[in-house]
Each structure stands twice: as C-alpha cells, then as structure tokens.
Design an enzyme around this catalytic site. Structure first.
Site, PDB file in Angstrom:
ATOM      1  N   LYS A   1       6.260  32.644  37.727  1.00 48.86           N
ATOM      2  CA  LYS A   1       6.707  33.702  36.813  1.00 48.86           C
ATOM      3  C   LYS A   1       6.908  34.981  37.621  1.00 48.86           C
ATOM      4  CE  LYS A   1       4.723  36.817  34.556  1.00 48.86           C
ATOM      5  NZ  LYS A   1       5.716  37.907  34.732  1.00 48.86           N
TER       6      LYS A   1
ATOM      7  N   GLU B   1      -3.599  38.709  46.246  1.00 51.49           N
ATOM      8  CA  GLU B   1      -3.185  39.809  47.120  1.00 51.49           C
ATOM      9  C   GLU B   1      -3.060  41.022  46.217  1.00 51.49           C
ATOM     10  OE1 GLU B   1      -1.010  42.458  48.488  1.00 51.49           O
ATOM     11  OE2 GLU B   1       0.625  41.061  48.966  1.00 51.49           O
TER      12      GLU B   1
ATOM     13  N   CYS C   1       2.126  47.565  48.781  1.00 47.57           N
ATOM     14  CA  CYS C   1       0.645  47.527  48.753  1.00 47.57           C
ATOM     15  C   CYS C   1       0.037  47.941  50.078  1.00 47.57           C
ATOM     16  CB  CYS C   1       0.148  46.125  48.447  1.00 47.57           C
ATOM     17  SG  CYS C   1       0.663  45.544  46.851  1.00 47.57           S
TER      18      CYS C   1
ATOM     19  N   GLU D   1      -3.838  54.033  44.470  1.00 48.53           N
ATOM     20  CA  GLU D   1      -2.523  53.920  45.119  1.00 48.53           C
ATOM     21  C   GLU D   1      -1.508  54.782  44.368  1.00 48.53           C
ATOM     22  OE1 GLU D   1      -1.256  49.609  46.719  1.00 48.53           O
ATOM     23  OE2 GLU D   1      -2.006  49.595  44.681  1.00 48.53           O
TER      24      GLU D   1
HETATM   25  C1  SIN Z   1       3.227  44.064  49.215  1.00 51.14           C
HETATM   26  O1  SIN Z   1       3.509  45.215  48.993  1.00 51.14           O
HETATM   27  O2  SIN Z   1       2.424  43.475  48.499  1.00 51.14           O
HETATM   28  C2  SIN Z   1       3.798  43.265  50.357  1.00 51.14           C
HETATM   29  C3  SIN Z   1       4.292  44.069  51.451  1.00 51.14           C
HETATM   30  C4  SIN Z   1       4.675  43.276  52.674  1.00 51.14           C
HETATM   31  O3  SIN Z   1       4.896  42.065  52.644  1.00 51.14           O
HETATM   32  O4  SIN Z   1       4.751  43.904  53.732  1.00 51.14           O
END
Ligand code: SIN
Length: 491
Positions: free
Chosen positions: A182, A260, A294, A393
């Site tokens: 999804k 993650e 992230c 964040e």
């Molecule tokens: C992400 O922002 O979760 C992944 C970033 C990346 O693969 O560098």
C-alpha cells in the site's frame, strides 16, 4: 494537469490484485493532487479491508510456486523489471514530480536510486546461502537453511514514491516472498506504475499485489493485514507513532517487522573540519527533496570557532537555491507535499524565532502565486534545545544552527533524542573521527559525507527510529528466516 507520458499505460488508476487491474470492491475513489496547488489531477481506488484481504488471498496462493522457483529464475524476472524501470526513467520521473513535487532532476535521480536496489537484490537472490555446521555428535549433520518468510505487507511513504517501495518489494521477491503493498495516499501513481512494469516483466500473478487507500481508509486496510495470520512480515517506512502501532498490533500473530521510522539527525561541524566540504555535505543532505527526508539533518551543530564563517558560507548557498514548480528544469526546491507539511514548517520557524532564533535567510512562505505550499530554504542561528525544531523532525528546507564549545557537550546534545536514524559530522582529526563515530547513537553515520544512502549499504536506525535494515545483504536477510536441520543416524 497533463503528464505527457511517452508510455501512457504507465498511468494506472486501479488496484493490482492477482494480475487483474480492479476498482475497490465498494467503488470508492481517492483523488491524487498536485502538491503545489492542491488541485486533483487523477483518481485511484479508495480500498478497504475487503480489498486488502483479496490481495492477501492472491499473495498467499502465489507463495508456494514463487518460493519454489530457483533463485536464478527469480533473479532473471527481477532483472527484467529493473531494465523496464530504466527504460521508462523519464516517464516515471514525471509521475514522481507531478504527484510528489520534487524537481524533475531529482525525480530522475530517484528512479536510478530505486532501480539500484532492484538490481542489487536481483543479484543477491542468487547468493542466498545457509551453513553446514561442524557436528557436535558423531553421525549427525547440522545444516542451516534460509527460507522466505511468506506473504509480506509493505507500507510506504510519500517522500520517495519509487525508491521506498522498490527497496521493499525487490528483496521480498528475491527472497521468494510474495507481496501486498500500500503506497502513501499522496503518491499512489508511481507505485502503481512500478506494479505495471513488474507485470510487464513477467512477475507471475499474485506475487505482487497493490492496493491504494485514503488516509481515512488506510487503518482498515492495514488492520486487515495486521490481523491476518497469513501475512508473516510487515515492512514500513513512516512515523514512529505508526511504527509503534504496527509493532503492538502485529504482536497477536508475531509477525516479523522492519520499521524505518522518524529521525532527528544531528550534523556536527568541528573546528578542524574542511568548511567547504561541510557546507557541500549539508547542502546535499539537508536540501535533498526539500528537506522531506528521514535522514536529513534536523539539528546543525557548529563549533564556536568556525560558527560565523560557516554560517556565512552556508547562507550564501541556501539563499541562491531556486524554488519553483517541479516541472521547472531549473528548480532545486519544489513545493512541500501538502498544507499540513508547510504549516508545520512555518510553526517550527515561528516557534524558534519566538524563543530567540534569528533568521539569516528564508523564514517565510514564497511563490504563493504558484500555490500555497512553497517555503523558502531557511537558515536560522541561535537555535536551542528548547525549540520545537530541536525535538521533532521539521521535514522541510530549514537548517537551524546550534553553537557548541566542546566535543563532550555536542555528543551529549546530539544523542539527547529518542531517535537514532542518521548522524553526520565533519572533522579532519582521525582520533576524533573514531571516537565520535562510535559515540553517536544512530544506525548510520556520515563522516565527512552528506550523501550516505546506497543499495549496498544497510539503511536503518536504532532507538525509536526502528529496526531492520534495507539494502545490502542484511536487507535480504530481513525477508527470510533461519531453519535448522539436524540429520542423525549417519554414523
Ligand atoms: C527516507 O527519507 O526515509 C529515505 C531516504 C533515503 O533513502 O535516503
């Protein structure tokens, strides 16, 4: 909005279940919007629990045959998928830019980045190995096999609509698992295009199934997968609260999990750093995808001895970034994904300024004539731990600078967060490099380097940034379990 695709069939607006393109069972639709303006330009199914279960039916039925194929056969099909992704790079980049807002140049880069994981895992499929262990008792053989876990549910975010789903599906297929996926409600079209290419590559019916759903219907879809004992693994990239929910709710069927989750990356510039390299590294890591990443630095710590010099060089570069629509070839920063995202950035900057930060460049919404979701690349100085942007964040193009005096102090501050995804630091002192790399509580550390992700490297975090790894041989291991065979009576 016209996508002008060279291959119009890439624009899929239905779910893929058991090799059939279908609407949601109840016929509901979800609009896909241009992030700059918020205007809808396409519609996909707004699926519910019934659609989610149908996808699992297909994946569970396809698993025995797919997992019994030889690794070489699976690798060849995944390689064909990889070749098709490259062949359609330009179209895929257009779809990414249109639904996610990143500039075309970056979107082209994302296609190559995502494709590199597909190629890597096609190659890794043929290197799956177990062990033969020295027997402790005469007349026995001890063997360790690696087996695919079964049906995998992949739930992916909007910030890298192609790369995040590719680096989950490719290892799952390589290991011999089947998949229900999804994509994020904001960016379903790239994922559906990838699924169509997998179908064209000859990935068999039911091996890859994809359903799309709105924010409102997503809990129904995900809960159906959480409750279903046929789903043996969940792989998720997204927020820490959702990751915790998945961990709690999958406990009933004890699924394997890869999470993650959120980050709050520190970026440290020591007094012995090469300042030009540090500015380059920060530009690459902080402003990639408009800061909606992230792993992008959320807190920039600069030693007081080089602070003013560093800020001056950084501000010049940040002030020169070109903000514009994703389709503008010159754009370096596109619109943020939606109103919630740009509101959060504005809130963080306002809070920081109220608590004593100073705006060196940016600090406001821009290009409002092109849509309400653009925010100027921003540098703030005099940031402190009391500010919201220090704890959460920002997920936007804002670099807050914290001044520090010594190594012990900056390590303590860098680790003073529940998150532990990535960290970066710049130093030319080899002893300090090893000390700091070991002291940082994160899953990944960039040392004199701002661009750390690669298909051959294990991507993932510690603490509340989650567990499990994507990419590298570890990324394949996460889709397999270990079976031990003990054969006796051989003496
Ligand atoms: C992400 O922002 O979760 C992944 C970033 C990346 O693969 O560098």
């Amino acid at each position: 909005m016209a996508l002008n695709l060279a291959e119009p069939a890439l624009l899929r607006t239905q779910n893929l279940i058991d090799d059939q393109w279908r609407d949601a069972g109840l016929g509901a639709r979800l609009s896909v919007s241009d992030p700059a303006t918020g205007e809808a330009f396409a519609c996909v199914p707004d699926s519910d629990a019934g659609d989610a279960r149908l996808a699992v039916d297909a994946a569970a039925a396809a698993f025995p045959a797919w997992s019994r194929r030889t690794a070489r056969e699976r690798a060849q099909l995944i390689k064909r998928w990889h070749a098709l992704i490259l062949q359609h790079q330009e179209d895929l980049a257009r779809i990414i830019s249109t639904e996610q807002g990143k500039p075309l140049k970056e979107a082209r880069g994302e296609v190559l980045y995502g494709a590199s994981y597909v190629e890597w895992f096609a190659e890794e499929a043929t290197r799956i190995c177990g062990d033969i262990v020295a027997e402790a008792v005469p007349g026995r053989k001890l063997l360790v096999l690696k087996e695919p876990v079964g049906v995998v549910a992949a739930i992916t975010p909007w910030n890298f609509p192609l790369a995040m789903i590719a680096r989950k599906i490719a290892p799952a297929l390589a290991a011999g698992c089947t998949v229900v996926a999804k994509p994020a409600e904001d960016t379903p079209l790239t994922a559906l295009a990838l699924a169509w290419l997998a179908q064209q590559a000859g990935i068999p019916a039911g091996v890859l199934n994809m359903v799309t759903a709105s924010r409102e219907h997503t809990p129904g879809v995900v809960d159906a997968w959480l409750l279903d004992s046929r789903v043996r693994k969940i792989t998720f990239t997204g927020s820490t609260p959702v990751g915790k929910h998945l961990a709690r709710e999958s406990a009933a069927t004890l699924k394997k999990l890869s999470l993650e989750l959120g980050g709050n990356a520190p970026f440290i510039v020591f007094e012995d750093a090469d300042l030009d390299a540090a500015v380059d590294g920060l530009m690459a890591s902080k402003f990639r995808n408009g800061g909606q990443t992230c792993v992008c630095p959320n807190r920039v710590y600069v030693h007081e001895a080089v602070h003013d010099d560093f800020v001056e060089r950084l501000a010049q570069r940040v002030g020169a970034l070109h903000v514009g629509p994703a389709t503008d070839e010159a754009a370096q920063i596109g619109p943020m994904i939606n109103a919630r995202a740009v509101d959060k950035i504005a809130r963080h900057v306002d809070d920081a300024v109220t608590r004593g930060a100073r705006v060196v460049t940016g600090g406001k919404r821009v290009r409002t004539e092109d849509g309400p979701h653009y925010y100027a690349p921003t540098v703030l100085v005099d940031a402190t731990p009391a500010m919201e942007l220090s704890c959460e964040e920002t997920f936007g193009p804002v670099a807050p600078i914290f001044r520090f005096r010594d190594e012990a102090e900056v390590i303590r501050d860098a680790n003073d967060t529940p998150f532990g995804l990535a960290a970066y630091f710049y130093s030319n002192d080899v002893r300090r490099i090893w000390r700091v790399a070991q002291a940082l509580e994160t899953g990944m550390v960039g040392i004199n380097e701002g661009a750390i992700a690669a298909e051959a490297a294990p991507f993932g975090g510690v603490k509340e940034s989650g567990y499990g790894r994507e990419g590298s041989r570890h990324g394949l291991d996460d889709y397999m379990h270990t079976k031990y065979l003990c054969q006796g009576q051989l003496g």
